[in-house]
Design a protein around this motif. Structure first.
Motif, PDB file in Angstrom:
ATOM      1  N   GLY A 164     -45.410  18.783  65.827  1.00 36.56           N
ATOM      2  CA  GLY A 164     -44.852  20.093  66.166  1.00 36.56           C
ATOM      3  C   GLY A 164     -45.912  21.173  66.170  1.00 36.56           C
ATOM      4  N   GLY A 165     -46.813  21.126  65.191  1.00 38.87           N
ATOM      5  CA  GLY A 165     -47.898  22.096  65.129  1.00 38.87           C
ATOM      6  C   GLY A 165     -48.806  22.008  66.335  1.00 38.87           C
ATOM      7  N   LYS A 166     -49.084  20.782  66.791  1.00 41.34           N
ATOM      8  CA  LYS A 166     -49.934  20.592  67.971  1.00 41.34           C
ATOM      9  C   LYS A 166     -49.274  21.187  69.214  1.00 41.34           C
ATOM     10  CE  LYS A 166     -52.017  16.638  68.650  1.00 41.34           C
ATOM     11  NZ  LYS A 166     -53.429  17.022  68.639  1.00 41.34           N
ATOM     12  N   LEU A 167     -47.985  20.948  69.376  1.00 38.00           N
ATOM     13  CA  LEU A 167     -47.281  21.463  70.554  1.00 38.00           C
ATOM     14  C   LEU A 167     -47.294  22.984  70.588  1.00 38.00           C
ATOM     15  CD1 LEU A 167     -44.157  19.109  70.677  1.00 38.00           C
ATOM     16  CD2 LEU A 167     -46.284  18.908  71.967  1.00 38.00           C
ATOM     17  N   TYR A 176     -35.485  20.702  68.912  1.00 33.43           N
ATOM     18  CA  TYR A 176     -35.739  22.117  68.662  1.00 33.43           C
ATOM     19  C   TYR A 176     -37.222  22.453  68.797  1.00 33.43           C
ATOM     20  CZ  TYR A 176     -37.111  20.567  63.940  1.00 33.43           C
ATOM     21  OH  TYR A 176     -37.731  19.947  62.876  1.00 33.43           O
ATOM     22  N   PHE A 177     -38.100  21.503  68.468  1.00 34.19           N
ATOM     23  CA  PHE A 177     -39.534  21.731  68.636  1.00 34.19           C
ATOM     24  C   PHE A 177     -39.892  21.781  70.119  1.00 34.19           C
ATOM     25  CE2 PHE A 177     -41.203  20.865  64.242  1.00 34.19           C
ATOM     26  CZ  PHE A 177     -42.098  21.925  64.230  1.00 34.19           C
ATOM     27  N   LEU A 178     -39.295  20.883  70.910  1.00 31.98           N
ATOM     28  CA  LEU A 178     -39.551  20.892  72.348  1.00 31.98           C
ATOM     29  C   LEU A 178     -39.109  22.217  72.970  1.00 31.98           C
ATOM     30  CD1 LEU A 178     -38.418  17.283  73.383  1.00 31.98           C
ATOM     31  CD2 LEU A 178     -40.734  18.092  72.904  1.00 31.98           C
ATOM     32  N   GLU A 179     -37.951  22.693  72.558  1.00 36.63           N
ATOM     33  CA  GLU A 179     -37.434  23.956  73.107  1.00 36.63           C
ATOM     34  C   GLU A 179     -38.332  25.128  72.724  1.00 36.63           C
ATOM     35  OE1 GLU A 179     -33.504  23.976  71.535  1.00 36.63           O
ATOM     36  OE2 GLU A 179     -32.700  22.665  73.102  1.00 36.63           O
ATOM     37  N   SER A 180     -38.777  25.171  71.478  1.00 33.66           N
ATOM     38  CA  SER A 180     -39.651  26.260  71.036  1.00 33.66           C
ATOM     39  C   SER A 180     -40.997  26.203  71.739  1.00 33.66           C
ATOM     40  CB  SER A 180     -39.847  26.200  69.515  1.00 33.66           C
ATOM     41  OG  SER A 180     -38.634  26.456  68.838  1.00 33.66           O
ATOM     42  N   ALA A 181     -41.547  25.005  71.919  1.00 33.79           N
ATOM     43  CA  ALA A 181     -42.826  24.857  72.612  1.00 33.79           C
ATOM     44  C   ALA A 181     -42.703  25.266  74.080  1.00 33.79           C
ATOM     45  CB  ALA A 181     -43.315  23.415  72.504  1.00 33.79           C
ATOM     46  N   GLN A 182     -41.579  24.917  74.688  1.00 34.78           N
ATOM     47  CA  GLN A 182     -41.365  25.299  76.092  1.00 34.78           C
ATOM     48  C   GLN A 182     -41.220  26.804  76.240  1.00 34.78           C
ATOM     49  OE1 GLN A 182     -41.806  23.704  78.673  1.00 34.78           O
ATOM     50  NE2 GLN A 182     -40.356  24.140  80.322  1.00 34.78           N
ATOM     51  N   THR A 183     -40.534  27.434  75.320  1.00 34.72           N
ATOM     52  CA  THR A 183     -40.370  28.896  75.362  1.00 34.72           C
ATOM     53  C   THR A 183     -41.727  29.591  75.254  1.00 34.72           C
ATOM     54  OG1 THR A 183     -38.154  28.782  74.390  1.00 34.72           O
ATOM     55  CG2 THR A 183     -39.327  30.873  74.192  1.00 34.72           C
TER      56      THR A 183
END
Length: 329
Positions: free
Chosen positions: A72-75, A92-99
């Protein structure tokens, strides 16, 4: 001296081309191979590998397993500069990284998940939390069967419970969500304080840690992944699982394809489709939560009190809940 120089030159003449060839081969291999980074555990990794092998992609990818916090930190930090071409990660990590980075591309294949998702990811598995106990240890210690997470804060459970640490484990977040949803922040902190005290040396860094401690008899009760407790009971181990009064909360892990050059992206998208469509048959055996139309799970794998947290799950919310956890120590 002259002979020594001549010998060294001869050796270099032989080995420099070999070394350069090896480097070139490794580089070429790296360029051709798709990099898959995942926070999935052993069962999830094996299901993905089996599906890719069956589809003829063996040797065409490198699969790297990372902890949820690390990946998650890398993304969040690297965006589309991350090494991965495919990521499987908590949704939720994918969504936050995409945002933050707009780093994933829309999936070009169709899938029909039960819940509507963004167009750039599709779910691969879901985990659900519950309480579980070692019935023999419970009897030896004269402990009552717990019905709620709050019950585990009782003095008689001191040193006898195992829980996952939210700082290291997504499973730990399932515990925090259940507590805060039912009791609010103020009372929730008091309950967390009691749980942390009673866990003593059994505050685990992985979601699988608590069930291992309870199975071994090192702890009488714990909180962790429901499907692991079901499997343990089925195998004949003296384990019983209890759906807590506070509710069974779940987290979904999904797959996304990172923006890269077109040639790699095409191959990555093909592999992503294989994982989503062909690995589910094996994945649902290990993570018995229906995610797609037509999927069914046995009654034993259906939690009695399924719930969702009232606020959308985001990295920011996770950090807030981690702060609450740390302030309860």
């Amino acid at each position: 001296m002259k002979n020594v120089k001549t010998l060294l030159l001869a050796v270099l003449a032989i080995w420099i081309p070999v070394l350069l060839g090896a480097c070139s081969s490794n580089t070429a291999s790296g360029e051709e191979q798709i990099v898959i980074q995942t926070n999935g555990d052993e069962e999830a990794v094996m299901a993905m590998k089996n599906a890719l092998k069956e589809a003829g992609y063996e040797g065409k990818y490198v699969l790297q397993s990372l902890g949820t916090s690390e990946l998650g930190g890398k993304l969040i930090a690297e965006g589309d500069q991350v090494e991965a071409d495919i990521v499987t990660m908590s949704s939720y990590f994918l969504e936050s990284a995409q945002t933050k980075h707009s780093m994933f591309i829309p999936l070009t294949f169709s899938s029909v998940p039960l819940e509507t998702t963004a167009d750039f990811y599709s779910p691969i598995l879901a985990i659900t939390g519950s309480i579980f106990v070692n019935t023999e240890v419970l009897k030896q210690k004269g402990l009552d069967m717990p019905e709620s997470i709050k019950d585990l804060t009782a003095k008689e459970y001191e040193g006898l419970i195992a829980i996952p640490n939210i700082m290291d484990s997504s499973t730990g977040w399932l515990l925090i969500q259940a507590i805060l949803s039912e009791y609010g922040e103020e009372e929730g902190k008091a309950i967390l304080k009691g749980l942390i005290k009673n866990s003593g040396p059994h505050l685990e860094s992985s979601g699988s840690g608590p069930i291992k401690k309870v199975q071994a008899g090192e702890a009488a009760a714990g909180f962790g992944l429901r499907h692991q407790a079901v499997e343990a009971k089925e195998s004949g181990v003296p384990i019983e699982f209890i759906d807590p009064a506070e509710g069974n909360f779940s987290l979904t892990e999904s797959l996304a394809v990172v923006k890269k050059d077109s040639d790699k992206t095409k191959l990555a998208m093909e592999m992503a489709e294989v994982i989503i469509k062909d690995a589910r048959e094996e994945l649902i055996k290990h993570y018995p939560v229906a995610l797609y139309e037509g999927e069914k799970v046995a009654e034993k794998n259906k939690p009695a009190h399924p719930k969702n947290f009232e606020a959308p799950l985001t990295v920011e919310l996770l950090q807030k809940h981690q702060d609450i956890f740390n302030s309860s120590k």
